[in-house]
Design a protein around this motif. Structure first.
Motif, PDB file in Angstrom:
ATOM      1  N   ASP A 132      -3.918  18.252   1.486  1.00  0.00           N
ATOM      2  CA  ASP A 132      -2.962  17.939   2.140  1.00  0.00           C
ATOM      3  C   ASP A 132      -3.290  16.106   2.469  1.00  0.00           C
ATOM      4  O   ASP A 132      -1.664  15.802   2.490  1.00  0.00           O
ATOM      5  CB  ASP A 132      -3.158  18.704   3.365  1.00  0.00           C
ATOM      6  N   ASN A 133      -3.735  15.830   1.903  1.00  0.00           N
ATOM      7  CA  ASN A 133      -4.282  14.144   1.944  1.00  0.00           C
ATOM      8  C   ASN A 133      -4.411  13.200   0.898  1.00  0.00           C
ATOM      9  O   ASN A 133      -4.917  13.179   0.442  1.00  0.00           O
ATOM     10  CB  ASN A 133      -5.387  13.738   3.181  1.00  0.00           C
ATOM     11  N   ILE A 134      -3.400  14.005  -0.169  1.00  0.00           N
ATOM     12  CA  ILE A 134      -2.799  12.854  -1.176  1.00  0.00           C
ATOM     13  C   ILE A 134      -1.908  12.138  -1.321  1.00  0.00           C
ATOM     14  O   ILE A 134      -1.020  12.646  -0.959  1.00  0.00           O
ATOM     15  CB  ILE A 134      -3.172  14.375  -2.723  1.00  0.00           C
ATOM     16  N   ASN A 135      -2.212  11.009  -1.843  1.00  0.00           N
ATOM     17  CA  ASN A 135      -1.540   9.895  -1.747  1.00  0.00           C
ATOM     18  C   ASN A 135      -1.360   8.840  -3.230  1.00  0.00           C
ATOM     19  O   ASN A 135      -1.959   8.798  -3.816  1.00  0.00           O
ATOM     20  CB  ASN A 135      -1.474   8.727  -0.088  1.00  0.00           C
ATOM     21  N   ALA A 136       0.446   8.865  -3.402  1.00  0.00           N
ATOM     22  CA  ALA A 136       0.598   8.417  -4.896  1.00  0.00           C
ATOM     23  C   ALA A 136       1.358   7.097  -4.768  1.00  0.00           C
ATOM     24  O   ALA A 136       2.347   7.505  -3.742  1.00  0.00           O
ATOM     25  CB  ALA A 136       0.822   9.985  -5.721  1.00  0.00           C
ATOM     26  N   LYS A 137       1.255   6.162  -5.356  1.00  0.00           N
ATOM     27  CA  LYS A 137       1.579   5.106  -5.942  1.00  0.00           C
ATOM     28  C   LYS A 137       2.307   4.567  -6.630  1.00  0.00           C
ATOM     29  O   LYS A 137       1.108   4.516  -7.415  1.00  0.00           O
ATOM     30  CB  LYS A 137       1.112   4.162  -5.022  1.00  0.00           C
ATOM     31  N   TYR A 138       3.363   4.152  -7.012  1.00  0.00           N
ATOM     32  CA  TYR A 138       3.368   3.002  -8.478  1.00  0.00           C
ATOM     33  C   TYR A 138       4.007   2.367  -8.547  1.00  0.00           C
ATOM     34  O   TYR A 138       5.393   1.800  -7.741  1.00  0.00           O
ATOM     35  CB  TYR A 138       4.643   4.272  -9.206  1.00  0.00           C
ATOM     36  N   ASP A 139       3.720   1.113  -8.587  1.00  0.00           N
ATOM     37  CA  ASP A 139       3.838  -0.258  -8.703  1.00  0.00           C
ATOM     38  C   ASP A 139       3.026  -0.854 -10.104  1.00  0.00           C
ATOM     39  O   ASP A 139       2.291  -0.857 -10.778  1.00  0.00           O
ATOM     40  CB  ASP A 139       3.292  -0.489  -7.589  1.00  0.00           C
ATOM     41  N   LYS A 140       4.484  -1.800 -10.732  1.00  0.00           N
ATOM     42  CA  LYS A 140       4.214  -2.711 -11.666  1.00  0.00           C
ATOM     43  C   LYS A 140       3.377  -1.676 -12.728  1.00  0.00           C
ATOM     44  O   LYS A 140       2.584  -2.056 -13.306  1.00  0.00           O
ATOM     45  CB  LYS A 140       3.290  -3.755 -11.334  1.00  0.00           C
ATOM     46  N   GLY A 141       3.986  -0.586 -13.243  1.00  0.00           N
ATOM     47  CA  GLY A 141       2.769  -0.021 -14.561  1.00  0.00           C
ATOM     48  C   GLY A 141       1.744   0.622 -14.145  1.00  0.00           C
ATOM     49  O   GLY A 141       1.205   1.258 -15.535  1.00  0.00           O
ATOM     50  N   MET A 142       1.655   0.997 -12.291  1.00  0.00           N
ATOM     51  CA  MET A 142       0.301   1.526 -12.420  1.00  0.00           C
ATOM     52  C   MET A 142       0.436   2.191 -11.202  1.00  0.00           C
ATOM     53  O   MET A 142       1.320   2.510 -10.696  1.00  0.00           O
ATOM     54  CB  MET A 142      -0.879   0.457 -11.382  1.00  0.00           C
ATOM     55  N   LEU A 143       0.013   3.611 -11.954  1.00  0.00           N
ATOM     56  CA  LEU A 143       0.169   4.641 -10.823  1.00  0.00           C
ATOM     57  C   LEU A 143      -1.076   5.037  -9.736  1.00  0.00           C
ATOM     58  O   LEU A 143      -1.952   5.084 -11.076  1.00  0.00           O
ATOM     59  CB  LEU A 143       0.580   6.049 -11.009  1.00  0.00           C
ATOM     60  N   VAL A 144      -1.473   4.697  -8.476  1.00  0.00           N
ATOM     61  CA  VAL A 144      -3.149   4.610  -8.044  1.00  0.00           C
ATOM     62  C   VAL A 144      -2.194   6.306  -7.020  1.00  0.00           C
ATOM     63  O   VAL A 144      -1.698   6.365  -6.544  1.00  0.00           O
ATOM     64  CB  VAL A 144      -2.868   3.378  -6.736  1.00  0.00           C
ATOM     65  N   LEU A 145      -3.420   6.745  -7.163  1.00  0.00           N
ATOM     66  CA  LEU A 145      -3.711   8.337  -6.356  1.00  0.00           C
ATOM     67  C   LEU A 145      -4.956   7.874  -5.390  1.00  0.00           C
ATOM     68  O   LEU A 145      -5.988   7.726  -5.589  1.00  0.00           O
ATOM     69  CB  LEU A 145      -4.074   9.336  -7.283  1.00  0.00           C
ATOM     70  N   VAL A 146      -4.537   7.880  -4.501  1.00  0.00           N
ATOM     71  CA  VAL A 146      -5.800   8.526  -3.575  1.00  0.00           C
ATOM     72  C   VAL A 146      -5.657   9.233  -2.297  1.00  0.00           C
ATOM     73  O   VAL A 146      -5.149  10.520  -1.933  1.00  0.00           O
ATOM     74  CB  VAL A 146      -5.848   7.422  -2.041  1.00  0.00           C
ATOM     75  N   LEU A 147      -7.201  10.254  -3.178  1.00  0.00           N
ATOM     76  CA  LEU A 147      -7.644  11.743  -3.162  1.00  0.00           C
ATOM     77  C   LEU A 147      -8.601  11.101  -2.297  1.00  0.00           C
ATOM     78  O   LEU A 147     -10.005  11.105  -2.267  1.00  0.00           O
ATOM     79  CB  LEU A 147      -8.252  12.102  -4.157  1.00  0.00           C
ATOM     80  N   ALA A 148      -8.425  11.902  -0.592  1.00  0.00           N
ATOM     81  CA  ALA A 148      -9.311  11.542   0.454  1.00  0.00           C
ATOM     82  C   ALA A 148     -10.085  12.732   0.630  1.00  0.00           C
ATOM     83  O   ALA A 148      -9.858  14.068  -0.079  1.00  0.00           O
ATOM     84  CB  ALA A 148      -7.946  11.934   2.068  1.00  0.00           C
ATOM     85  N   LYS A 149     -11.815  12.275   0.983  1.00  0.00           N
ATOM     86  CA  LYS A 149     -12.797  13.464   0.835  1.00  0.00           C
ATOM     87  C   LYS A 149     -12.302  13.622   2.062  1.00  0.00           C
ATOM     88  O   LYS A 149     -12.278  13.427   2.949  1.00  0.00           O
ATOM     89  CB  LYS A 149     -14.294  12.709   0.283  1.00  0.00           C
ATOM     90  N   THR A 150     -13.152  15.645   2.381  1.00  0.00           N
ATOM     91  CA  THR A 150     -13.708  16.488   3.268  1.00  0.00           C
ATOM     92  C   THR A 150     -15.143  15.917   3.351  1.00  0.00           C
ATOM     93  O   THR A 150     -15.973  15.940   2.112  1.00  0.00           O
ATOM     94  CB  THR A 150     -13.469  17.629   3.342  1.00  0.00           C
ATOM     95  N   PRO A 151     -16.378  15.851   4.726  1.00  0.00           N
ATOM     96  CA  PRO A 151     -17.133  16.138   3.912  1.00  0.00           C
ATOM     97  C   PRO A 151     -18.343  17.049   3.995  1.00  0.00           C
ATOM     98  O   PRO A 151     -17.310  18.695   4.231  1.00  0.00           O
ATOM     99  CB  PRO A 151     -17.968  15.403   5.679  1.00  0.00           C
ATOM    100  N   LEU A 152     -18.944  17.372   3.336  1.00  0.00           N
ATOM    101  CA  LEU A 152     -19.889  18.102   2.782  1.00  0.00           C
ATOM    102  C   LEU A 152     -20.450  19.438   3.863  1.00  0.00           C
ATOM    103  O   LEU A 152     -21.024  17.960   4.405  1.00  0.00           O
ATOM    104  CB  LEU A 152     -20.312  18.214   1.191  1.00  0.00           C
ATOM    105  N   PRO A 153     -20.380  19.985   4.452  1.00  0.00           N
ATOM    106  CA  PRO A 153     -21.348  20.892   5.047  1.00  0.00           C
ATOM    107  C   PRO A 153     -23.444  20.168   4.427  1.00  0.00           C
ATOM    108  O   PRO A 153     -23.443  20.117   3.231  1.00  0.00           O
ATOM    109  CB  PRO A 153     -21.256  22.370   4.602  1.00  0.00           C
ATOM    110  N   GLU A 154     -23.745  20.088   4.967  1.00  0.00           N
ATOM    111  CA  GLU A 154     -25.439  19.078   4.881  1.00  0.00           C
ATOM    112  C   GLU A 154     -25.378  20.715   4.680  1.00  0.00           C
ATOM    113  O   GLU A 154     -26.124  22.101   4.896  1.00  0.00           O
ATOM    114  CB  GLU A 154     -26.183  19.427   5.920  1.00  0.00           C
ATOM    115  N   SER A 155     -26.658  20.738   2.911  1.00  0.00           N
ATOM    116  CA  SER A 155     -27.497  21.801   2.847  1.00  0.00           C
ATOM    117  C   SER A 155     -28.755  22.036   3.079  1.00  0.00           C
ATOM    118  O   SER A 155     -29.407  21.092   3.582  1.00  0.00           O
ATOM    119  CB  SER A 155     -28.170  21.218   0.817  1.00  0.00           C
TER     120      SER A 155
END
Length: 143
Positions: free
Chosen positions: A112-135
């Motif tokens: 639900d927290n993926i952001n996309a931006k297209y500017d000057k020929g470059m598409l940039v996606l930022v995919l936010a991480k959730t913390p992994l449970p400690e093993s």
């Protein structure tokens, strides 16, 4: 008797020129059979993954980005038509350009927290991480 090398499914002129120079002289032309795929950089930070896709000549409306079943898919399709008419001639050109790239997403992405931006020929996606449970380390007793 002369033995000639046969290359199936290739235009005769292209095949003859390739044989003459020993390599394909049409690698960077429209006769090339290879499909264009944009370059991609993936960077991981502590908080996110950053996907940079170089796709000049597109508009942001041309892109279709989806996430389904752990797969991120980036697609784009452009079709243009130009026509120029003068007294003595008519010039009509068609251009089609499309691609599709898919990436397997790690389990710790906030879909639900993926952001996309297209500017000057470059598409940039930022995919936010959730913390992994400690093993947990578990000692197994051997009997």
């Amino acid at each position: 008797m002369t033995i000639m090398k046969y290359k199936a499914n290739r235009p005769v002129l292209r095949s003859l020129l390739d044989d003459f120079w020993g390599t394909s002289v049409f690698d960077d032309t429209l006769l090339n059979d290879k499909k264009w795929i944009p370059s991609v950089n993936v960077q991981e930070t502590d908080e996110s993954f950053i996907v940079e896709l170089m796709a000049p000549g597109f508009n942001k409306e041309d892109f279709h980005v989806t996430s389904e079943n752990g797969l991120l898919t980036i697609e784009a399709n452009v079709e243009t038509e130009e026509e120029e008419q003068n007294d003595n001639y008519t010039r009509r050109e068609f251009k089609m350009n499309s691609f599709s790239r898919s990436f397997t997403l790690p389990e710790n992405i906030e879909l639900d927290n993926i952001n996309a931006k297209y500017d000057k020929g470059m598409l940039v996606l930022v995919l936010a991480k959730t913390p992994l449970p400690e093993s947990k380390k578990l000692e197994i007793e051997i009997q």
